[in-house]
Design an enzyme around this catalytic site. Structure first.
Site, mmCIF file in Angstrom:
data_model
loop_
_atom_site.group_PDB
_atom_site.id
_atom_site.type_symbol
_atom_site.label_atom_id
_atom_site.label_comp_id
_atom_site.label_asym_id
_atom_site.label_seq_id
_atom_site.Cartn_x
_atom_site.Cartn_y
_atom_site.Cartn_z
ATOM 1 N N LYS A 134 59.445 56.713 45.344
ATOM 2 C CA LYS A 134 60.066 56.298 46.605
ATOM 3 C C LYS A 134 61.492 55.831 46.348
ATOM 4 O O LYS A 134 61.772 55.162 45.353
ATOM 5 C CB LYS A 134 59.207 55.189 47.206
ATOM 6 C CG LYS A 134 59.724 54.563 48.499
ATOM 7 C CD LYS A 134 58.711 53.531 48.991
ATOM 8 C CE LYS A 134 59.254 52.658 50.104
ATOM 9 N NZ LYS A 134 58.277 51.641 50.548
ATOM 10 N N LYS A 161 58.785 59.918 48.604
ATOM 11 C CA LYS A 161 58.901 59.192 49.864
ATOM 12 C C LYS A 161 60.337 58.715 50.019
ATOM 13 O O LYS A 161 60.884 58.061 49.126
ATOM 14 C CB LYS A 161 57.948 57.996 49.896
ATOM 15 C CG LYS A 161 58.115 57.125 51.152
ATOM 16 C CD LYS A 161 57.114 55.971 51.179
ATOM 17 C CE LYS A 161 57.403 55.010 52.324
ATOM 18 N NZ LYS A 161 56.424 53.882 52.380
ATOM 19 N N ASP A 196 52.679 50.287 47.627
ATOM 20 C CA ASP A 196 54.081 50.611 47.354
ATOM 21 C C ASP A 196 54.637 49.485 46.480
ATOM 22 O O ASP A 196 54.874 48.382 46.969
ATOM 23 C CB ASP A 196 54.895 50.676 48.652
ATOM 24 C CG ASP A 196 54.546 51.868 49.526
ATOM 25 O OD1 ASP A 196 53.353 52.213 49.610
ATOM 26 O OD2 ASP A 196 55.468 52.436 50.142
#
Length: 222
Positions: free
Chosen positions: A158, A187, A94
């Site tokens: 995300k 996400k 991430d």
């Protein structure tokens, strides 16, 4: 939207990214992830090897942060950090995109950064998630970043780090999903602390949830 408890658990990245978390905190995170059947834990890179030991024999994946939480590193630094995390056992990355350069309109750099980190992950069989940190962006900037992601094809975009001035919103999840389409998943992370909010994010198009309240969400499942 109908979802089973097991499906919800697999969508959760059980998270502890605090700088002051000690060994017992990380063991607790891993034990909870194992017991609840979470899809992954999300941790800082320095915790990967410790958590890999605690998760031995389980199917819980390790998602490691890169360029976290500000994104203000060079592309080369982020690529190295991603590759190092993968060598140490990360199954997913991430990374925080360069928020300042996105706001500067330097979309060429954003695309180059995304391409290089995505390529580094995919060459090693690892998922790549791109953190936008939406609280600092206009809707147009979010669309621009999502449009780049649609071309580059990381696995996820995300919403947030959880360390900015705001977290995930249903509106942002919808916006991001409307741009990336089926090519990239979304996400939602930051501020997801109750079951109803989690389900709202999923209904809006999120296929992964980053939260430190995963255990509580599972306890409230209905």
């Amino acid at each position: 939207m109908q979802i089973t408890k097991e499906q919800l658990a697999q969508m959760i990245d059980h998270t502890n990214l605090k700088a002051f978390s000690v060994d017992t905190d990380m063991k607790k995170l891993c034990d909870e992830a194992r017991a609840c059947g979470f899809g992954a834990i999300a941790v800082n890179g320095a915790q990967i090897e410790r958590c890999k030991k605690y998760l031995e024999g389980s199917r819980v994946r390790i998602a490691a942060t890169v360029g976290f939480p500000l994104g203000q590193m060079t592309i080369e630094s982020k690529v190295f950090e991603a590759e190092d995390a993968i060598k140490r056992g990360a199954d997913e990355i991430d990374y925080v995109l360069n928020v300042a350069e996105l706001r500067n309109g330097n979309l060429e750099l954003i695309e180059q950064e995304m391409q290089k980190i995505t390529d580094a992950c995919h060459a090693r069989g690892v998922l790549c998630k791109v953190i936008f940190e939406n609280c600092y962006l206009t809707d147009e900037e979010k669309r621009e970043a999502a449009g780049i992601a649609r071309r580059v094809r990381p696995d996820f975009v995300k919403t947030s780090t959880g360390f900015g001035t705001g977290g995930a919103t249903v509106e942002d999840v919808r916006l991001m999903k409307s741009v990336v389409g089926e090519e990239v998943k979304v996400k939602a992370a930051g501020g997801i602390r109750d079951f109803d909010t989690a389900m709202e994010m999923i209904a809006a198009g999120a296929e992964r949830l980053g939260t430190s309240a995963g255990v509580e969400l599972m306890e409230k499942f209905r």
